[in-house]
Write a protein that holds these residues in place. Structure first.
Motif, PDB file in Angstrom:
ATOM      1  N   PHE A  24      67.867 -17.331  71.802  1.00 25.35           N
ATOM      2  CA  PHE A  24      67.808 -16.023  71.502  1.00 25.35           C
ATOM      3  C   PHE A  24      66.594 -15.613  70.593  1.00 25.35           C
ATOM      4  N   ILE A  25      66.301 -14.314  70.832  1.00 22.48           N
ATOM      5  CA  ILE A  25      65.099 -13.728  69.930  1.00 22.48           C
ATOM      6  C   ILE A  25      65.750 -12.696  68.838  1.00 22.48           C
ATOM      7  N   SER A  26      65.331 -12.518  67.754  1.00 28.63           N
ATOM      8  CA  SER A  26      65.700 -11.416  66.940  1.00 28.63           C
ATOM      9  C   SER A  26      64.177 -11.149  65.944  1.00 28.63           C
ATOM     10  N   GLY A  27      64.054 -10.110  65.413  1.00 30.57           N
ATOM     11  CA  GLY A  27      62.997  -9.724  64.591  1.00 30.57           C
ATOM     12  C   GLY A  27      63.228  -8.503  64.153  1.00 30.57           C
ATOM     13  N   THR A  28      61.909  -8.062  63.318  1.00 24.61           N
ATOM     14  CA  THR A  28      62.210  -6.721  62.723  1.00 24.61           C
ATOM     15  C   THR A  28      62.259  -5.573  63.697  1.00 24.61           C
TER      16      THR A  28
END
Length: 86
Positions: A24-28
């Motif tokens: 998974f990817i997540s960020g600002t």
């Protein structure tokens, strides 16, 4: 005073992980919210997980979650990555 229009760009993300992993990817760009994590797919079963996301221009931090563990997607590197979209 007129506000500048927001500009969005398509950005391709890739992460190497073991075949069969959950990535998974997540960020600002999604405020690091777990409910907004985007799953990457290994469509070719080659250990390269990919996704294409539309992200607002600017500077963002992001990171990968591989099988529940934080990873920057580079072997031996973990933590956040800085991305300039523009």
């Amino acid at each position: 005073m007129k506000r500048a229009a927001e500009t969005w760009k398509w950005v391709r993300f890739e992460c190497r992980a073991a075949v069969g992993a959950q990535v998974f990817i997540s960020g600002t760009f999604n405020k690091w919210k777990p409910s907004c994590f985007h799953q990457l797919r290994d469509r070719h079963h080659d250990g390269i997980y990919r996704t294409l996301l539309q992200i607002k221009t600017g500077t963002h931090e992001y990171g990968y979650l591989v099988n529940g563990e934080a990873s920057a997607g580079v072997e031996g590197d973990s933590g956040k990555i800085v991305l300039d979209v523009g």
